[in-house]
Motif scaffolding. Structure first.
Motif, mmCIF file in Angstrom:
data_model
loop_
_atom_site.group_PDB
_atom_site.id
_atom_site.type_symbol
_atom_site.label_atom_id
_atom_site.label_comp_id
_atom_site.label_asym_id
_atom_site.label_seq_id
_atom_site.Cartn_x
_atom_site.Cartn_y
_atom_site.Cartn_z
ATOM 1 N N UNK A 111 -3.347 -8.109 11.863
ATOM 2 C CA UNK A 111 -4.690 -8.311 11.303
ATOM 3 C C UNK A 111 -4.854 -7.523 10.009
ATOM 4 N N UNK A 112 -4.383 -6.275 9.996
ATOM 5 C CA UNK A 112 -4.490 -5.467 8.778
ATOM 6 C C UNK A 112 -3.760 -6.133 7.620
ATOM 7 N N UNK A 113 -2.544 -6.610 7.863
ATOM 8 C CA UNK A 113 -1.756 -7.240 6.800
ATOM 9 C C UNK A 113 -2.419 -8.531 6.318
ATOM 10 N N UNK A 114 -2.923 -9.318 7.250
ATOM 11 C CA UNK A 114 -3.592 -10.574 6.864
ATOM 12 C C UNK A 114 -4.884 -10.288 6.091
ATOM 13 N N UNK A 115 -5.649 -9.292 6.542
ATOM 14 C CA UNK A 115 -6.892 -8.947 5.851
ATOM 15 C C UNK A 115 -6.620 -8.455 4.436
ATOM 16 N N UNK A 116 -5.540 -7.689 4.283
ATOM 17 C CA UNK A 116 -5.204 -7.183 2.948
ATOM 18 C C UNK A 116 -4.819 -8.329 2.020
ATOM 19 N N UNK A 117 -4.048 -9.297 2.518
ATOM 20 C CA UNK A 117 -3.668 -10.443 1.689
ATOM 21 C C UNK A 117 -4.895 -11.260 1.290
ATOM 22 N N UNK A 118 -5.836 -11.402 2.213
ATOM 23 C CA UNK A 118 -7.060 -12.123 1.887
ATOM 24 C C UNK A 118 -7.855 -11.384 0.816
ATOM 25 N N UNK A 119 -7.898 -10.066 0.937
ATOM 26 C CA UNK A 119 -8.559 -9.241 -0.083
ATOM 27 C C UNK A 119 -7.855 -9.396 -1.436
ATOM 28 N N UNK A 120 -6.523 -9.442 -1.420
ATOM 29 C CA UNK A 120 -5.761 -9.566 -2.655
ATOM 30 C C UNK A 120 -5.997 -10.922 -3.312
ATOM 31 N N UNK A 121 -6.077 -11.982 -2.514
ATOM 32 C CA UNK A 121 -6.321 -13.314 -3.082
ATOM 33 C C UNK A 121 -7.655 -13.369 -3.816
ATOM 34 N N UNK A 154 1.449 1.749 1.076
ATOM 35 C CA UNK A 154 0.451 2.824 0.951
ATOM 36 C C UNK A 154 -0.915 2.239 0.580
ATOM 37 N N UNK A 155 -0.910 1.260 -0.303
ATOM 38 C CA UNK A 155 -2.166 0.606 -0.679
ATOM 39 C C UNK A 155 -2.766 -0.145 0.506
ATOM 40 N N UNK A 156 -1.904 -0.760 1.305
ATOM 41 C CA UNK A 156 -2.387 -1.523 2.459
ATOM 42 C C UNK A 156 -3.067 -0.605 3.473
ATOM 43 N N UNK A 157 -2.430 0.522 3.782
ATOM 44 C CA UNK A 157 -3.018 1.426 4.768
ATOM 45 C C UNK A 157 -4.244 2.139 4.198
ATOM 46 N N UNK A 158 -4.245 2.380 2.884
ATOM 47 C CA UNK A 158 -5.448 2.910 2.253
ATOM 48 C C UNK A 158 -6.599 1.931 2.372
ATOM 49 N N UNK A 159 -6.308 0.638 2.191
ATOM 50 C CA UNK A 159 -7.308 -0.410 2.387
ATOM 51 C C UNK A 159 -7.825 -0.394 3.821
ATOM 52 N N UNK A 160 -6.911 -0.227 4.769
ATOM 53 C CA UNK A 160 -7.313 -0.197 6.176
ATOM 54 C C UNK A 160 -8.214 0.974 6.503
ATOM 55 N N UNK A 161 -7.911 2.145 5.946
ATOM 56 C CA UNK A 161 -8.736 3.332 6.196
ATOM 57 C C UNK A 161 -10.124 3.153 5.594
ATOM 58 N N UNK A 162 -10.187 2.631 4.371
ATOM 59 C CA UNK A 162 -11.493 2.436 3.704
ATOM 60 C C UNK A 162 -12.375 1.439 4.454
#
Length: 247
Positions: free
Chosen positions: A79-89, A174-182
């Motif tokens: 879920x974290x990886x998918x959410x980050x990709x959606x944020x990136x798009x 690192x950016x992905x996990x930073x996104x998850x923490x925020x």
């Protein structure tokens, strides 16, 4: 100093249920040994002292946070990886999202091969990220014997990554996990404390002098002269020049 250290260990054991662990070596591998709420945890963590230290600190920190009820929602890694990709798009250029997608595919492939039981972010650790660096640096993906139904196929033109590429992948994680923490998806960044690989200083390009340019054009011949002339006067990349069309 030894008394104070022992005293602190007793305080932590009493209030958090976590007994400060130790690191020892057996054969070629380092092991960590820590007791949490009376349960002894022993685990092999590789042949590197720094990896063992990172793994021990990670277990102690997670145990203390759990006892103090500091744990944030522990989402599934997918879920974290998918959410980050959606944020990136939404927020990045398409080319940037494609690069992020490649990094995520490499990381998912590594986990599927080496740590198939990992499902949640809390199961990751700095030691796993460190081992991922070593995997990317030393393993030729094209030589892997993968099952036919493996979900992450390897392209035939895949090359061994350079240190700069591996560092980019670590920075992306690192950016992905930073996104998850925020966004309250996870509480820890397993890349924290993981160093980047040393990258040799690139060789600076040498530019042609005015006299060298004249000599190059003088000896180019009728077929190459238009190409060299266009290169020198426009600064086009090779791919851009090749794809030029007459209108």
């Amino acid at each position: 100093l030894s008394y104070r250290k022992g005293h602190c260990a007793k305080i932590v054991t009493r209030f958090f249920g976590v007994q400060m662990g130790s690191i020892y070596k057996r054969g070629r591998k380092y092991w960590i040994n820590v007791t949490v709420n009376g349960r002894r945890i022993r685990r092999a963590v590789g042949a590197n002292t720094k990896i063992a230290e990172l793994a021990l600190k990670d277990i102690e920190l997670k145990a203390m946070r759990r006892q103090l009820d500091f744990e944030a929602p522990d989402v599934k890694l997918a879920k974290l990886l998918d959410d980050f990709l959606e944020y990136s798009r939404t927020n990045h250029a398409e080319s940037t999202t494609r690069r992020y997608q490649n990094v995520i595919d490499h990381f998912r492939m590594y986990l599927a091969l080496k740590h198939p039981k990992i499902e949640r972010v809390s199961q990751l650790s700095p030691a796993i990220i460190e081992n991922y660096k070593a995997f990317r640096k030393n393993v030729n993906l094209r030589e892997l014997d993968l099952p036919e139904d493996f979900p992450y196929p390897i392209a035939h033109n895949t090359l061994m990554p350079k240190p700069k590429t591996i560092n980019y992948e670590v920075k992306t994680l690192r950016s992905i996990f930073g996104f998850g923490i925020r966004n309250g998806l996870c509480n820890d960044d397993p890349t924290k404390g993981v160093p980047l690989l040393k990258v040799n200083k690139p060789i600076q390009p040498r530019f042609l002098t005015a006299d060298e340019i004249k000599q190059l054009l003088a000896h180019a011949g009728p077929n190459l002269y238009p190409a060299f002339y266009t290169f020198l006067h426009t600064g086009l990349r090779l791919g851009e020049l090749v794809n030029l069309q007459w209108l």
